[in-house]
Design an enzyme around this catalytic site. Structure first.
Site, mmCIF file in Angstrom:
data_model
loop_
_atom_site.group_PDB
_atom_site.id
_atom_site.type_symbol
_atom_site.label_atom_id
_atom_site.label_comp_id
_atom_site.label_asym_id
_atom_site.label_seq_id
_atom_site.Cartn_x
_atom_site.Cartn_y
_atom_site.Cartn_z
ATOM 1 N N ASP A 129 0.820 -1.195 0.000
ATOM 2 C CA ASP A 129 0.000 0.000 0.000
ATOM 3 C C ASP A 129 0.867 1.264 0.000
ATOM 4 O OD1 ASP A 129 -2.903 0.997 0.322
ATOM 5 O OD2 ASP A 129 -1.981 1.878 2.101
ATOM 6 N N ARG A 130 0.698 2.174 0.965
ATOM 7 C CA ARG A 130 1.487 3.414 0.983
ATOM 8 C C ARG A 130 2.979 3.109 1.050
ATOM 9 N NH1 ARG A 130 -1.738 6.575 -1.250
ATOM 10 N NH2 ARG A 130 -0.365 8.308 -0.679
ATOM 11 N N ARG A 133 4.408 2.579 -2.254
ATOM 12 C CA ARG A 133 4.669 3.814 -2.992
ATOM 13 C C ARG A 133 5.996 4.435 -2.548
ATOM 14 N NH1 ARG A 133 0.203 3.896 -5.780
ATOM 15 N NH2 ARG A 133 -1.671 3.027 -4.797
ATOM 16 N N HIS A 174 -11.223 7.649 0.364
ATOM 17 C CA HIS A 174 -10.282 8.267 1.303
ATOM 18 C C HIS A 174 -9.152 8.999 0.585
ATOM 19 C CE1 HIS A 174 -8.716 4.246 0.439
ATOM 20 N NE2 HIS A 174 -7.527 4.666 0.780
ATOM 21 N N TRP A 175 -8.831 8.589 -0.654
ATOM 22 C CA TRP A 175 -7.808 9.304 -1.425
ATOM 23 C C TRP A 175 -8.196 10.778 -1.595
ATOM 24 C CZ3 TRP A 175 -4.479 7.290 -5.915
ATOM 25 C CH2 TRP A 175 -3.820 6.099 -5.544
ATOM 26 N N TYR A 236 -1.073 11.692 1.755
ATOM 27 C CA TYR A 236 -1.971 11.672 0.593
ATOM 28 C C TYR A 236 -1.938 12.999 -0.162
ATOM 29 C CZ TYR A 236 -3.918 7.105 1.676
ATOM 30 O OH TYR A 236 -4.070 5.753 1.873
ATOM 31 N N HIS A 297 -7.383 -6.588 0.014
ATOM 32 C CA HIS A 297 -6.298 -5.600 0.015
ATOM 33 C C HIS A 297 -5.177 -5.930 0.990
ATOM 34 C CE1 HIS A 297 -4.328 -1.720 -0.182
ATOM 35 N NE2 HIS A 297 -4.582 -1.482 1.095
#
Length: 338
Positions: A129-130, A133, A174-175, A236, A297
């Protein structure tokens, strides 16, 4: 320019009782990141170094089901991203309005500093997930430091924003909520951190069933810490701004990831439904393989044995598999990567 909410002395990190229970036999340290940030890590095992990075709204506790199997072959370093968990939470003055203190470049610099501080100049990365990135940016900015990389349940950030449609926006609301100007989203999260955890995580395909109560309590504890809600939002906000600038610069320059890359995603998740992750990663990396897994997820907590079946052969530890971990389900396959 930023101020830090947390600067612990180098050395032992006072991990919570939940974290200690989730990681028996592991050590907990506080390590310097970049720009004065402190990063807590949970470490165990021996062998080649493996950096583990979590996603939103979680912490390094996400790896507790797979950490013992990984520690049998690797020196495992599970870190909290800046702004998350027990890491420092920079209060970004943000004069330029680009949220640079929480850019993936800044967060990746933390992790490179952590690994170098621990004596690991070259290492593998497993990220969700984050954290995936952050790992993408780390591998792009410091390719000589990353030997191999596994990314879980993401497509490249630039492609996800540019390919966003109604289905994606509704599922990944939520993004767009978290990027609203401060302090609106921070105030709403801080009003009930436990509800935010339950609603964001529990509304995905598997509900809350896959999560250990201790892990859920750890996620809630950390989200309630001063500055964490701001850190989530800034992460974000940066992804919707300065991170896209960096990604477009890479594309324009023709830069790609040179290391071997394994991408895995949940067949029951939004990324699978809205994107073609393997095709998109093939655009930005030279050596890519991957597949969907029969889960949602939160792969490390929903399907830990299946995850190890794919990760260990890829990282060169093909003599250790799901039997060392305990199968998620007696009917699940233990197929290795071809």
């Amino acid at each position: 320019m930023s101020t830090l909410l947390d600067t612990r002395a180098d050395g032992a990190h006072a991990a919570s009782r939940a974290l200690q229970a989730l990681y028996p036999g592991f050590d907990h340290l506080s390590v310097p990141g970049a720009d004065g940030v402190r990063i807590p890590v949970t470490m165990g095992g021996s062998g080649p170094a493996l950096l583990l990075l979590h996603g939103h709204p979680q912490t390094r506790a996400i790896w507790h089901k797979v950490a013992p199997a990984l520690a049998a072959r690797f020196t495992v370093v599970a870190a909290d991203l800046r702004g998350y968990g027990d890491s420092s939470k920079p209060r970004d003055v943000d004069v330029r309005g680009d949220h640079a203190a929480y850019s993936k470049r800044a967060m990746a610099a933390d992790m490179l500093a952590v690994m170098r501080h621990l004596g690991h100049e070259r290492f593998d990365v497993l990220a969700h997930d984050r954290g995936a990135r952050v790992a993408h940016r780390l591998a792009m900015d410091a390719p000589s430091a990353v030997r191999r990389m596994v990314l879980l349940d993401i497509a490249p950030t630039l492609d996800m924003y540019e390919g966003a449609n109604d289905d994606f926006a509704r599922a990944y609301w939520h993004w767009f909520f978290l990027i609203q100007p401060a302090p609106l989203p921070e105030r709403l999260i801080e009003a009930d951190p436990g509800a935010y955890i339950r609603d964001v995580m529990g509304r995905r395909s598997a509900g809350l069933a896959p999560f250990d109560p201790l892990a859920l309590s750890e996620y809630t504890r950390c989200l309630a810490l001063p500055g964490t809600a701001h850190g989530l939002c800034e992460d974000y906000r940066a992804s919707a701004g300065i991170d896209l600038v960096h990604d477009r610069e890479d594309r324009a320059a023709g830069r790609t990831l040179p290391m071997s890359l394994l991408v895995l995603w949940g067949a029951q998740g939004v990324v699978h439904r809205c994107f073609d992750p393997l095709a998109l990663w093939c655009r930005v990396a030279d050596d890519v393989r991957g597949e969907p897994l029969p889960c949602g997820h939160y792969i490390p907590e929903e399907a830990p044995a299946l995850l190890m079946d794919r990760v260990l052969p890829f990282l060169g530890a093909d003599d250790l598999g799901a039997d060392d971990l305990g199968a998620d389900d007696p009917h699940e396959s233990t197929k290795d990567l071809a």
